[in-house]
Design an enzyme around this catalytic site. Structure first.
Site, mmCIF file in Angstrom:
data_model
loop_
_atom_site.group_PDB
_atom_site.id
_atom_site.type_symbol
_atom_site.label_atom_id
_atom_site.label_comp_id
_atom_site.label_asym_id
_atom_site.label_seq_id
_atom_site.Cartn_x
_atom_site.Cartn_y
_atom_site.Cartn_z
ATOM 1 N N CYS A 1 -7.614 12.569 11.350
ATOM 2 C CA CYS A 1 -8.270 12.297 12.640
ATOM 3 C C CYS A 1 -8.849 10.899 12.679
ATOM 4 C CB CYS A 1 -9.313 13.359 12.989
ATOM 5 S SG CYS A 1 -11.002 12.991 12.485
ATOM 6 N N CYS B 1 -11.497 16.173 7.641
ATOM 7 C CA CYS B 1 -10.148 15.963 7.135
ATOM 8 C C CYS B 1 -10.179 15.749 5.628
ATOM 9 C CB CYS B 1 -9.499 14.770 7.816
ATOM 10 S SG CYS B 1 -9.442 14.909 9.596
ATOM 11 N N HIS C 1 1.193 -1.755 -12.166
ATOM 12 C CA HIS C 1 2.588 -2.060 -12.468
ATOM 13 C C HIS C 1 2.887 -1.988 -13.966
ATOM 14 C CE1 HIS C 1 3.739 -3.144 -8.405
ATOM 15 N NE2 HIS C 1 2.573 -3.756 -8.280
ATOM 16 N N VAL D 1 -19.194 -19.971 1.102
ATOM 17 C CA VAL D 1 -19.303 -21.298 0.490
ATOM 18 C C VAL D 1 -18.609 -22.309 1.399
ATOM 19 C CG1 VAL D 1 -18.687 -22.704 -1.514
ATOM 20 C CG2 VAL D 1 -19.354 -20.299 -1.827
ATOM 21 N N THR E 1 -8.217 -9.614 -0.058
ATOM 22 C CA THR E 1 -6.922 -9.211 -0.597
ATOM 23 C C THR E 1 -6.982 -7.866 -1.319
ATOM 24 O OG1 THR E 1 -6.165 -11.486 -0.767
ATOM 25 C CG2 THR E 1 -5.149 -9.922 -2.272
ATOM 26 N N SER F 1 -1.034 -2.046 -2.461
ATOM 27 C CA SER F 1 -0.355 -0.775 -2.715
ATOM 28 C C SER F 1 -1.090 0.141 -3.684
ATOM 29 C CB SER F 1 1.048 -1.033 -3.275
ATOM 30 O OG SER F 1 1.653 -2.136 -2.656
ATOM 31 N N SER G 1 0.348 -9.936 -6.553
ATOM 32 C CA SER G 1 0.849 -8.874 -7.413
ATOM 33 C C SER G 1 1.419 -9.487 -8.695
ATOM 34 C CB SER G 1 1.957 -8.105 -6.684
ATOM 35 O OG SER G 1 2.420 -7.074 -7.511
ATOM 36 N N ARG H 1 -1.563 -11.411 0.488
ATOM 37 C CA ARG H 1 -1.527 -11.769 -0.917
ATOM 38 C C ARG H 1 -1.762 -13.276 -1.021
ATOM 39 N NH1 ARG H 1 3.009 -9.521 0.827
ATOM 40 N NH2 ARG H 1 4.211 -7.864 -0.115
#
Lengths: 123, 422, 479
Positions: free
Chosen positions: C438, C403, C51, C174, C42, C47, C339, C312
């Site tokens: 790339c 890049c 927060h 596990v 996760t 994002s 979240s 999530r």
């Protein structure tokens, strides 16, 4: 009369060729924009030829493999025999562009030559 | 700070040809900066034949073609640095570069030739849904593995996109022991050269599915298969046409993008269609003394044309060094309009007085046209009406502009190219 | 005797934050991770937002730990050397009738203890963010919101925990947990381990382990979130993290710069059954783009460089479950961490450690190393410093990834450092190599060569992300 269609591969133009056949004989080639197209079409119906490019292993070189080609075109039907013949070929570095890697590959009378330089690995 | 008359960014086919040409035009103090370990650029991994028919009148493989230019660079004692990455070019033409021997260094150039080539569009740009396992490669990356390292990325292959590299790799993977199951192309026509479809797919019975795309990628760790579906006129998958292909490798040959990050950072104007710099009749970008050629300018399909274009850029860079901007932008700017059927032209605008006797204008069409006409208009008058059996987006076209004709045309404002169907 | 005092199941941000916090004390801790690297579940696909804390219900654990985590993040980023930036957020109101809901969000934020919240008028929002949609009515501005690199945060926590004596066992899954008279026995694919305490930080699998030892069952639904990541060219399209007013499935699609300068769009929210179902879908990606376009105008969607999906760990009760189980003493849940889990992780670590401290009577270590240095990036150096670095170690003069301008030196550091990268994804998450436009097309062969060399393994054993994800299948003509 039989018509067979090809796309010419002699150059990037990619002309659409039409070959008119009477039995085994070529009566007419149309659609080509140069002489090479005419030759290609005639060969393509009777004995299609291709250049084969591949790699073979290099021992002691800066690269693992060197690129090779058939020095001239070989019959299309011989392509896989040619590739298989290269399977166990190993060459020692250095290898230079143009070096003959194998003679008369797959009994075509055509040699395999290196198309790249591979220098020795630095100690 | 070290000074050079001309610094060439990139030692691939464009950079090499530009260097050779600049040298022929009297410039001694030239430096090529190449990021890879050897000169030759992408040609080193293009081990197939078909190069050089225009330039050398013989059929060469990529490395052989590159070697012809590398020899000329060496004979001309043109300086080059390998394993050297250019990190910045300032508007005053100070080039910052880096390698592990010299560290970071700066070079003052009088003229710069941009010859950085292009990169492949990656999976992300297409937003192909599915998992993200190992086994998805761009065709060019796979080409490097197979042709330069001797490693086989997979044994059962699906190729998305019928660009030339994808077609070439279909044959290469077949030779090296892989089974290429299918090539899928979103468009109703191939993006590659016809000869490659014949030589790389037809010869080996590899099916080309036009109007198809990958709609799902299966396998969490290593690729296990892909789902292909037919698409409608708008490129959207048609439900019910999905077909699963088991494979351990997906090669992407879905387009090339000029690598202009350095150019943009420098302030060079970019054409949104080509994604390359806007250039004029001497292949000079929007920045004085900065020239562009090869795939960084617009994506080519034939290296011979890259070499020709780069020779022009190299010559003009040499003239710029010798004459400064006295030669620049004489007369008024004439726009080249790419209209119906024409995606773009390179150059996009010219100063007629400043042209050589002839100027090759290169362009691409936006679709497949059969039995059509390429037309050129000077202002509103049609001056060329050339019949073409077939035009495809995969093959670059060219027309020649003649200076004398343009000069003698009264009150010339625009040159327009368009396709008219018969 | 036990093999360990505390076994933590899961090497995500929660598990590693717990491990790092516990490593302040004299206690034998081991983290079990089923993948080959930390940050593989996760934690790797979210994002990257720190927060503000105005979303969660007042009085909830989510609200409390969010606020605390947000407060802790800045210092933590300095101590552990990972990128963090307080860029602020805007919650947009796209319908006039929703304005009361925006006000409600403000009120909730104030009740939760979020500082400096304010509702901005349309003109103020557009002045602040010119690319916001003209269709908005107002927005809630929260200056305390930030952005962080989830990989670097997770890896930094793990490295620091490791340096302070925490053991990590990778590729260790596990299968069973057996309650014993005292402590637990964990059966894994690499053997059996006993521990007096177990911290269950297993993400989407946390219900499985909880339910092995408890009669009070919990249920976690993997809630898929799909994202699109845009090129750095597009990274300045907005400067703040842009949300729409929250709906039933959480905060909805956001548009935000990332701490590395890209632009991120997402996530969707789709409940699924498959705990490994991290595939993207056509519908999901289309939804991301269309929702993002509603909030932000002129979105340069041609600049998408990759897309991905994360899961999530959504618990039915819609709340973090942190604490010792009533009917399984010594088993501490860290479940339902969705979240604002990333934001909360330092506070989660603190809370779990507090529980264990109390139970175990833990004693502080004298030699705890509170700081850790990240991978040195020459990009952050002056020219002179970079010159000196290359002179000392020429590998910092070889750019491998064009890049993202990642040098060989950074790749070698990523591999050699504690809990170093073992796979290409490991290198990618630590150095950003291959994250650019790339997507590793150019640098892949060289990176594989360096990894094989550094790990003294064959090129054929180089993987993308651990076992079963080998990159090369054979050599030319080997069949």
């Amino acid at each position: 009369m039989e018509e067979r269609n090809f796309i010419c591969i002699c150059c990037p133009m990619g002309c659409s060729l039409t070959v008119v056949m009477k039995g085994e004989e070529v009566v007419e080639v149309a659609g080509n924009t140069c002489k090479r197209g005419d030759i290609y079409a005639r060969n393509e119906v009777i004995n299609p030829m291709r250049m084969v490019t591949s790699t073979v292993k290099v021992i002691g070189g800066r690269e693992n493999v060197v690129s090779v080609k058939t020095k001239e075109d070989i019959p299309k039907g011989k392509i896989f025999e040619c590739v298989r013949a290269l399977k166990d070929v190993k060459v020692n570095a250095p290898v230079y562009m143009g070096d003959t890697i194998m003679k008369n590959v797959a009994n075509t009378g055509v040699d395999i030559v290196a198309t790249k330089n591979v220098e020795c690995k630095e100690a | 700070m070290k000074e050079y008359d001309i610094v060439i960014i990139g030692g691939g086919p464009a950079g090499l040809a530009a260097a050779v040409s600049a040298k022929k035009n009297g410039i001694k103090n030239i430096l090529i900066l190449e990021r890879d370990k050897e000169l030759g650029g992408i040609l080193n991994q293009c081990i197939h034949n078909g190069f050089g028919l225009h330039t050398f009148k013989e059929e060469l493989t990529g490395p052989e073609y590159a070697e012809k230019f590398i020899q000329q660079v060496k004979e001309g004692k043109i300086e080059y640095k390998r394993n050297t990455m250019v990190t910045d070019i300032s508007p005053k033409k100070v080039v910052t570069a880096m390698n592990h021997e010299e560290g970071l260094f700066e070079i003052q150039a009088k003229a710069v030739v941009l010859a950085m080539g292009c990169r492949e569009r990656a999976r992300g740009a297409l937003n192909i849904p599915g998992y993200r396992p190992a086994g998805i490669f761009s065709a060019g990356t796979a080409q490097r593995f197979v042709n330069m390292e001797g490693y086989l990325p997979g044994r059962e292959v699906v190729i998305l996109g019928s660009g030339d590299i994808g077609l070439i790799m279909a044959r290469r993977m077949t030779f090296e022991g892989a089974k290429v199951k299918v090539v899928a192309e979103l468009m109703p026509y191939s993006g590659g050269l016809k000869r490659n479809i014949v030589q790389c797919l037809d010869d080996y019975g590899i099916p080309l599915k036009l109007r198809h795309t990958v709609v799902d990628i299966k396998g969490k760790k290593r690729l296990e298969g892909v789902v292909l579906a037919e698409v409608d006129e708008r490129g959207k998958p048609i439900s019910g046409t999905e077909e699963f292909y088991s494979c351990d490798t997906l090669l992407l040959s879905v387009g090339l993008i000029p690598e202009n990050e350095l150019s943009m950072a420098m302030g060079v104007e970019i054409n949104p269609v080509t994604m390359g710099p806007e250039v004029n009749e001497i292949l000079e970008t929007s920045m004085e003394g900065v020239f562009a050629c090869g795939n960084v300018l617009h994506v080519h399909d034939l290296v011979d044309f890259v070499s020709q274009e780069a020779a022009t850029a190299g010559k003009n860079a040499a003239l710029y060094v010798k004459m400064g901007n006295t030669r620049k932008r004489k007369g008024k700017k004439i726009l080249l309009n790419a209209k119906e059927g024409i995606r773009y032209t390179v150059p996009g605008a010219i100063h007629v007085e400043n042209m050589d006797e002839n100027l090759m204008v290169r362009f691409r069409v936006d679709n497949v046209y059969k039995n059509c006409y390429i037309n050129m208009y000077l202002n509103d008058e049609r001056v060329m009406h050339k019949k073409c059996l077939v035009l495809t987006p995969g093959e670059m076209e060219e027309i020649k502009l003649i200076k004398e004709d343009l000069l003698s045309y009264p009150n010339l404002k625009t040159i327009t190219l368009k396709i008219e169907e018969a | 005797m036990f093999d360990y005092d505390v076994m933590i199941i899961g090497g995500g941000v929660s598990g590693c934050a717990c491990a790092r916090e516990l490593s302040r004390y004299k206690v034998k801790v081991c983290v079990l991770e089923k993948e080959e690297d930390v940050c593989s579940g996760t934690s790797k696909a979210n994002s990257g937002i720190v927060h503000g804390g105005y979303d969660a219900l007042t009085g909830s654990l989510k609200a409390k730990l969010n606020i605390r985590g947000n407060e802790m993040m800045e210092q933590l980023s300095k101590d552990l050397d990972f990128p963090f930036k307080r860029n602020g957020s805007l919650v947009l109101c796209l319908n006039e009738e929703d304005m009361p809901n925006l006000k409600a969000l403000l009120d909730r934020g104030i009740a939760n203890g979020v500082k400096d919240l304010q509702i901005l008028k349309k003109e103020e929002v557009l002045f602040m963010e010119p690319n916001i949609s003209d269709d908005i009515y107002g927005a809630l501005y929260s200056p305390s919101v930030g952005i962080v690199c989830p990989f670097h945060l997770n890896i930094a926590l793990a490295e620091n925990a490791y340096e302070n004596g925490v053991e990590f066992k990778f590729n260790t899954e596990v299968f069973h947990i057996k309650k014993r008279d005292e402590g637990y026995k964990l059966q894994t694919n690499t053997g059996e381990y006993t521990a007096k305490y177990v911290v269950n930080a297993a993400g989407v699998y946390a219900d499985k382990f909880h339910n092995m030892v408890s009669e009070n069952k919990i249920h976690i639904t993997p809630r898929k979130g799909e994202y699109c990541l845009l090129d750095k060219n597009a990274g300045k399209h907005v400067s703040k993290t842009i949300f729409a007013l929250p709906g039933k499935y959480g905060k909805g699609v956001l548009v935000s710069p990332t701490v590395h300068g890209n632009l991120i769009l997402g996530p969707t929210a789709m409940d699924i059954d498959e705990k490994e179902g991290t595939n993207t879908t056509r519908e999901g990606l289309e939804q991301v783009l269309s929702k993002a376009k509603r909030m932000v105008k002129n979105l340069p969607i041609r600049q998408v460089i990759t897309s991905f999906a994360g899961l999530r760990a959504h618990e039915d009760g819609h709340e973090f479950i942190i604490g010792e189980l009533e009917d399984a003493k010594g088993f501490i849940d860290c479940a339902g961490i969705e979240s604002p889990g990333l934001t909360s992780c330092p506070a989660i670590g603190e809370m779990v450690t507090e529980i264990l401290k109390e139970k175990m009577g833990l004693e502080k270590k004298k030699n705890f190393l509170a700081t850790r240095k990240g991978i040195l990036s020459p990009k952050t150096l002056s020219k002179e410093e970079h010159m000196a670095l290359i002179k000392e170690n020429p590998a910092y003069g070889d750019i491998i990834c064009r890049c993202e301008m990642v040098t060989e030196g950074e790749i070698i550091d990523a591999i050699r450092r504690p809990l170093g990268a073992k796979s290409l994804d490991g290198i990618k998450r630590r150095t950003r190599l291959g994250y650019g436009r790339c997507q590793a097309g150019f640098c892949l062969p060289r990176t594989m060569e360096i990894l094989a060399h550094e790990r003294n393994m064959s090129i054929f054993d180089v993987t993308k992300s651990g076992k079963d994800s080998k990159m090369m299948i054979g050599t030319n003509k080997d069949t």
